[in-house]
Write a protein that holds these residues in place. Structure first.
Motif, PDB file in Angstrom:
ATOM      1  N   VAL A  34      33.650  13.803  12.801  1.00  0.00           N
ATOM      2  CA  VAL A  34      34.362  14.184  14.027  1.00  0.00           C
ATOM      3  C   VAL A  34      34.255  13.040  15.029  1.00  0.00           C
ATOM      4  O   VAL A  34      33.174  12.473  15.226  1.00  0.00           O
ATOM      5  CB  VAL A  34      33.777  15.478  14.625  1.00  0.00           C
ATOM      6  N   SER A  74      47.408  18.819  12.642  1.00  0.00           N
ATOM      7  CA  SER A  74      46.565  20.005  12.587  1.00  0.00           C
ATOM      8  C   SER A  74      46.064  20.276  11.168  1.00  0.00           C
ATOM      9  O   SER A  74      46.842  20.304  10.214  1.00  0.00           O
ATOM     10  CB  SER A  74      47.337  21.227  13.090  1.00  0.00           C
ATOM     11  N   THR A  82      38.923  15.181  14.081  1.00  0.00           N
ATOM     12  CA  THR A  82      38.107  14.668  12.980  1.00  0.00           C
ATOM     13  C   THR A  82      38.506  13.233  12.615  1.00  0.00           C
ATOM     14  O   THR A  82      39.457  12.666  13.137  1.00  0.00           O
ATOM     15  CB  THR A  82      38.250  15.551  11.727  1.00  0.00           C
ATOM     16  N   ARG A 127      44.074  29.579   9.147  1.00  0.00           N
ATOM     17  CA  ARG A 127      42.649  29.571   8.802  1.00  0.00           C
ATOM     18  C   ARG A 127      42.351  30.346   7.526  1.00  0.00           C
ATOM     19  O   ARG A 127      41.495  29.944   6.754  1.00  0.00           O
ATOM     20  CB  ARG A 127      41.810  30.114   9.963  1.00  0.00           C
ATOM     21  N   THR A 132      39.236  21.773  21.163  1.00  0.00           N
ATOM     22  CA  THR A 132      39.881  21.142  20.017  1.00  0.00           C
ATOM     23  C   THR A 132      38.953  20.068  19.450  1.00  0.00           C
ATOM     24  O   THR A 132      38.374  19.285  20.200  1.00  0.00           O
ATOM     25  CB  THR A 132      41.220  20.509  20.430  1.00  0.00           C
ATOM     26  N   ILE A 133      38.815  20.048  18.131  1.00  0.00           N
ATOM     27  CA  ILE A 133      37.968  19.078  17.447  1.00  0.00           C
ATOM     28  C   ILE A 133      38.870  18.053  16.760  1.00  0.00           C
ATOM     29  O   ILE A 133      39.743  18.419  15.971  1.00  0.00           O
ATOM     30  CB  ILE A 133      37.070  19.766  16.397  1.00  0.00           C
ATOM     31  N   LEU A 152      34.401  25.869  19.173  1.00  0.00           N
ATOM     32  CA  LEU A 152      35.583  26.463  18.530  1.00  0.00           C
ATOM     33  C   LEU A 152      35.702  27.969  18.756  1.00  0.00           C
ATOM     34  O   LEU A 152      36.782  28.534  18.568  1.00  0.00           O
ATOM     35  CB  LEU A 152      35.541  26.200  17.020  1.00  0.00           C
ATOM     36  N   GLU A 171      41.432  24.520  17.694  1.00  0.00           N
ATOM     37  CA  GLU A 171      42.152  23.788  16.659  1.00  0.00           C
ATOM     38  C   GLU A 171      41.297  22.631  16.132  1.00  0.00           C
ATOM     39  O   GLU A 171      40.519  22.020  16.864  1.00  0.00           O
ATOM     40  CB  GLU A 171      43.460  23.242  17.244  1.00  0.00           C
ATOM     41  N   ILE A 172      41.447  22.332  14.835  1.00  0.00           N
ATOM     42  CA  ILE A 172      40.791  21.196  14.208  1.00  0.00           C
ATOM     43  C   ILE A 172      41.878  20.236  13.737  1.00  0.00           C
ATOM     44  O   ILE A 172      42.742  20.599  12.937  1.00  0.00           O
ATOM     45  CB  ILE A 172      39.904  21.631  13.024  1.00  0.00           C
ATOM     46  N   ILE A 196      36.055  21.957   6.423  1.00  0.00           N
ATOM     47  CA  ILE A 196      36.389  22.808   7.571  1.00  0.00           C
ATOM     48  C   ILE A 196      35.423  23.975   7.649  1.00  0.00           C
ATOM     49  O   ILE A 196      34.884  24.284   8.710  1.00  0.00           O
ATOM     50  CB  ILE A 196      37.845  23.301   7.462  1.00  0.00           C
ATOM     51  N   LEU A 217      32.480  22.425   9.439  1.00  0.00           N
ATOM     52  CA  LEU A 217      32.714  22.143  10.858  1.00  0.00           C
ATOM     53  C   LEU A 217      32.818  23.426  11.671  1.00  0.00           C
ATOM     54  O   LEU A 217      32.465  23.442  12.850  1.00  0.00           O
ATOM     55  CB  LEU A 217      33.991  21.303  11.021  1.00  0.00           C
ATOM     56  N   GLU A 218      33.316  24.497  11.048  1.00  0.00           N
ATOM     57  CA  GLU A 218      33.427  25.775  11.761  1.00  0.00           C
ATOM     58  C   GLU A 218      32.057  26.239  12.246  1.00  0.00           C
ATOM     59  O   GLU A 218      31.923  26.804  13.339  1.00  0.00           O
ATOM     60  CB  GLU A 218      34.049  26.840  10.853  1.00  0.00           C
TER      61      GLU A 218
END
Length: 635
Positions: free
Chosen positions: A502, A100, A282, A187, A279-280, A240, A92-93, A198, A232-233
């Motif tokens: 992040v 979320s 940000t 997503r 989990t990231i 992730l 999850e970001i 993202i 970020l992905e």
């Protein structure tokens, strides 16, 4: 009687016998060659038969092609069967407040492309669904008729559309083939919030093997699993990555259009990765990001970016890029993040010239110049053809005078211009970079471009080059992230921070595994306080008396710098910029806005968006204050 035979007759007979013998040998050779060719044909034919047997019967699911194991049935089906990822199984970001951005599982609406005729045939059911989810019927029809692939539906303003159990039950009961309720991790969503930040997730076995060969070779990761390729992905793929996907497989026509209701299967793909995704957390504020993106849409920003930075710590609160979408149109890739893509900056680069000239003592704010509107020798003209006349350096900055700033840049020289530009974070990657676990040079956004001051083969000390460089033209390139970070550096003694996107990497229970500490760019050193304070006052003067007066009506007192850069082969397009900070009396936020390649050099939207983003920040602070006061009252 004795018969006399002439010797020539013997010779003829002998030659005749030789010819017959030679002919026989040749015939034997021809027969032998025929047998050999026939045998080769038979062997080749048997090889083909054996190959077909292996392909069609014995090893259909494991056929070797160019040293790659290829599923031939899957290859055949891929021409007509497609998939949409409902749940990626990835980590999850979250935004800065724990909300979320992607990864949280909820019931969503998956919509398929439909023609107007198909909509008309099922109009009552479509109306019932739009009424249930409170979605305008007209906008819904417009959306599904423009779709090319199935997508998770969001609200018109980009907010997540989550179904209640009652809505899900009623929608399912309608049995509309073009609409399905699915448990999704948000997503693969239409109009995804923060799409470019993202990043994009795809299925690419070749890239997976290239980038993560040890994980694939060891069997830890499946080469067919999803992979982040941008944003970020991509940067946080090792954290992730997930192996448990939930897919919806559907059939398409020969033209690629989905056939709803035909061979639509939901399936799970499981892997053997025993390390669960992380989990990231940000620095992005989800609501601010949404409002900024909505503002860009309202202003019809077709190509550009907005970046909002918190001055105190350099954290990025919003990073929005346009265009958005899933397909490339007019050679514009919607997955490219314009916030970290370089563009010609025009007059906002005069901030670098001002800092350098004031810090070195070359000028003071009240140093007087005379502008006649042009430097013909260097093909440099001012927007005001008659010139600004007698003006101070502070006035020249506020008026964005090309003649004065170009002349000052000539006096500074290439070395000082380049040096101060780099001290302020230009011509380099500035996003947070450092050691994370075993990786020595981990970047939070690897696709960030560096920008440029002087090209490699440019005669940097040529007076004409210096004059053009001083007004942000010639070779100069800057990213919106660098521009906003340059403003923030004015409040950190001129030492440039590495902005964070992040803050933390956490496990699934919320335990912090790694925290990204604030840090400055390598070699950062302070600039004189007098010089920095003078530049801040000059930026305020831009709004009160200069080129940025249109933003003077904002609720907060603002300070900034406008910029217009000529771009394109014919120099008939313009990059329109506005950068600055607010509130001017108690600076807390820096903002950068750019519209790329617009046809009108007087386009006011950069300034309008700048002001309205500052208004959003003022409203956000007001709302937070009310919540804090309410909490204090309850205590």
């Amino acid at each position: 009687m004795t018969v006399f035979i002439h010797p020539k007759v013997y010779l003829v007979l002998f030659l005749s016998m030789l010819e017959k013998e030679k002919s026989g040998v040749e015939s034997m050779r021809k027969i032998r060659r025929s047998w050999i060719v026939s045998l080769l044909f038979i062997i080749a034919f048997m090889g083909i038969i054996f190959r077909l047997y292996m392909i069609q019967i014995a090893s259909t699911r494991s056929f070797s092609l160019f040293d790659e194991q290829v599923d031939l049935i899957a290859m055949a089906q891929s021409r007509q069967n497609k998939e949409v990822v409902i749940d990626s199984g990835r980590g999850e970001i979250l935004d800065r407040n724990g909300k979320s951005l992607v990864g949280e599982k909820n019931w969503h609406l998956l919509v398929f492309p439909q023609s107007e005729e198909q909509i008309a045939y099922q109009q009552k059911k479509v109306r019932a669904i739009t009424d249930l989810i409170h979605y305008p019927m007209k906008e819904f029809i417009s959306l599904v008729t423009r779709l090319r692939t199935p997508m998770i539906l969001t609200r018109e303003d980009g907010r997540e559309l989550i179904l209640t159990p009652d809505q899900k039950e009623k929608i399912d009961a309608l049995h509309l083939p073009a609409v399905r309720t699915v448990m999704s991790d948000q997503r693969m969503t239409l109009n995804q919030l923060g799409q470019q930040v993202i990043g994009q997730v795809v299925r690419s076995p070749l890239l997976m093997k290239k980038w993560f060969e040890p994980e694939v070779e060891s069997g830890k990761w499946n080469s067919q699993s999803l992979l982040g390729i941008s944003g970020l992905e991509a940067a946080f793929e090792p954290f992730l990555h997930g192996e448990n996907e939930d897919l919806l497989v559907y059939t398409t026509t020969q033209t690629g259009r989905p056939l709803t209701g035909v061979q639509m299967l939901q399936k799970k793909i499981g892997g053997i990765n025993e390390d669960p995704p992380k989990t990231i957390v940000t620095t992005i504020d989800k609501e601010l990001q949404r409002q900024v993106e909505e503002l860009m849409k309202e202003k019809r920003m077709e190509d550009g970016a907005v970046v909002v930075q918190q001055i105190a710590d350099g954290d990025i609160l919003a990073m929005a890029s346009s265009p958005k979408g899933t397909t490339i149109e007019d050679e514009k890739n919607p997955w490219e993040n314009r916030a970290v893509m370089e563009a010609t900056p025009g007059s906002i680069f005069k901030t670098v010239v001002a800092v350098a000239a004031l810090d070195t003592g070359l000028v003071k704010p009240d140093t007087v110049f005379y502008c006649n509107g042009k430097l013909d020798r260097y093909h440099l003209h001012d927007d005001n053809p008659k010139g600004h006349g007698r003006e101070t350096f502070a006035d020249a900055y506020a008026n964005s005078c090309n003649v004065v700033l170009g002349t000052v840049a000539q006096t500074l020289g290439a070395q000082k211009l380049s040096s101060y530009a780099k001290r302020l974070g230009l011509a380099q990657e500035v996003i947070w970079n450092g050691r994370v676990f075993d990786e020595a040079h981990f970047s939070q956004l690897p696709e960030e471009q560096t920008g440029l001051i002087f090209a490699k083969n440019t005669q940097a000390n040529d007076p004409g080059v210096l004059a053009q460089t001083g007004i942000g033209q010639h070779d100069v390139k800057m990213t919106p992230l660098q521009a906003v970070n340059m403003i923030t550096s004015l409040f950190h003694r001129g030492k440039t921070l590495e902005p964070r996107l992040v803050k933390e990497i956490c496990d699934q229970n919320g335990r912090v595994l790694y925290r990204f500490r604030n840090q400055f760019i390598p070699g950062a050193k302070p600039i004189k306080a007098d010089a920095l304070n003078a530049v801040k006052k000059m930026m305020r003067k831009v709004v009160t008396d200069g080129t940025g007066k249109s933003v003077s009506r904002a609720p907060w007192p603002l300070a900034g710098k406008t910029g217009t850069a000529q771009v394109g082969v014919k120099k008939d397009k313009y990059n329109k910029w506005m950068i600055g900070f607010g509130p001017a009396d108690h600076p807390r936020y820096a903002v950068a806005v750019v519209l790329r390649s617009v046809p009108d050099d007087g386009d006011p939207r950069a300034m309008q968006i700048f002001q309205q983003v500052m208004e959003l920040l003022a409203q956000m602070e007001k709302a937070e204050k009310k919540i804090d006061e309410k909490d204090d009252g309850q205590k």
